[in-house]
Design an enzyme around this catalytic site. Structure first.
Site, PDB file in Angstrom:
ATOM      1  N   SER A  47       0.789  -1.230   0.000  1.00  0.00           N
ATOM      2  CA  SER A  47       0.000   0.000   0.000  1.00  0.00           C
ATOM      3  C   SER A  47       0.823   1.283   0.000  1.00  0.00           C
ATOM      4  CB  SER A  47      -0.959   0.012   1.194  1.00  0.00           C
ATOM      5  OG  SER A  47      -0.263   0.226   2.404  1.00  0.00           O
ATOM      6  N   LYS A  90       0.772   4.706   6.612  1.00  0.00           N
ATOM      7  CA  LYS A  90       0.226   5.565   5.564  1.00  0.00           C
ATOM      8  C   LYS A  90       0.880   6.937   5.640  1.00  0.00           C
ATOM      9  CE  LYS A  90      -2.911   2.370   4.678  1.00  0.00           C
ATOM     10  NZ  LYS A  90      -2.814   1.523   3.469  1.00  0.00           N
TER      11      LYS A  90
END
Length: 239
Positions: A47, A90
């Site tokens: 990701s 993230k």
């Protein structure tokens, strides 16, 4: 004469034992302090490509955010809101008070379009519904993965509470000689032209998660080695 030699030998051995114990205690204290200040994690999933690769080991700074608030562009590790048993990694896109608009691959913060150089064209995309003028509430952050096609992030499950943030990812240290080894780059210039002042802050596993990676025997030996060499050096000098 033999008695003096024996007494000297005993004193020498006693000194060596004492110095070894002192060094071990110091090493353990250093190990505890280091673990309180930083933590290493294994990246599990794509990701954050191409900034972070699957199976890489990263170092996370757990101290800085006690001194200042997280900033736009920081790569953070946090307890995942969709599953508190997992830790995600993230990038912060919006901080408290920011107004987020995401339509397709266009990301706007406070009506300013971001030119996100950390997002590779091959990983660009958006499988989620548009977000229009959503304000980041106080004490929360809006995060996205750099692999926009394959990241479960705030576009899907919402904001990250401040108390969920573990720390800031600062360093990729394993494996060596990867394209992104070393300190994560500063991308604050991407957000330099964002207008408006933000408010002050008071798998999914296979796609987003991190594995908590405690220091192993080899890493402990790494921290212990300087102390061991110091003891040996001191012993040689005193002989």
């Amino acid at each position: 004469m033999n008695g003096l030699k024996e007494e000297k030998k005993i004193r020498t051995q006693s000194r060596i034992v004492r110095e070894i114990i002192e060094t071990l205690v110091l090493t353990i204290l250093m190990f505890v302090i280091i673990n309180l200040a930083v933590q290493n994690y294994d990246v599990d999933g794509p990701s954050m490509e191409p900034s972070l690769h699957d199976k890489e080991r990263i170092m996370v700074d757990k101290v800085s955010y006690h001194l200042h608030d997280p900033s736009r562009g920081d790569v953070i590790v946090f307890i995942a809101p969709p599953d508190p048993q997992l830790n995600y990694v993230k990038r912060i896109i919006g901080v408290p008070g920011d107004v987020i608009t995401i339509q397709g691959t266009v990301v706007k913060i406070n009506n300013t379009i971001l030119q996100e150089r950390y997002v590779s064209p091959s990983y660009q995309g958006n499988p989620y519904l548009p977000i229009v003028n959503k304000m980041v509430p106080n004490g929360s952050y809006f995060v996205m993965g750099d692999d926009r096609k394959n990241s479960s992030d705030s576009r899907l499950w919402g904001f990250v509470p401040r108390q969920n943030i573990i720390g800031r990812a600062t360093l990729v240290y394993w494996p060596l000689n990867e394209s992104n080894s070393g300190f994560l780059p500063d991308v604050s210039s991407v957000f330099a032209h964002v207008t408006g002042k933000a408010a002050t802050a008071s798998s999914l596993s296979s796609n987003n998660a991190l594995k908590d990676s405690t220091f192993g025997t080899g890493e402990l030996a790494f921290f212990a080695m300087p102390g061991f060499l110091l003891v040996c050096s001191r012993y040689r000098k005193k002989r």
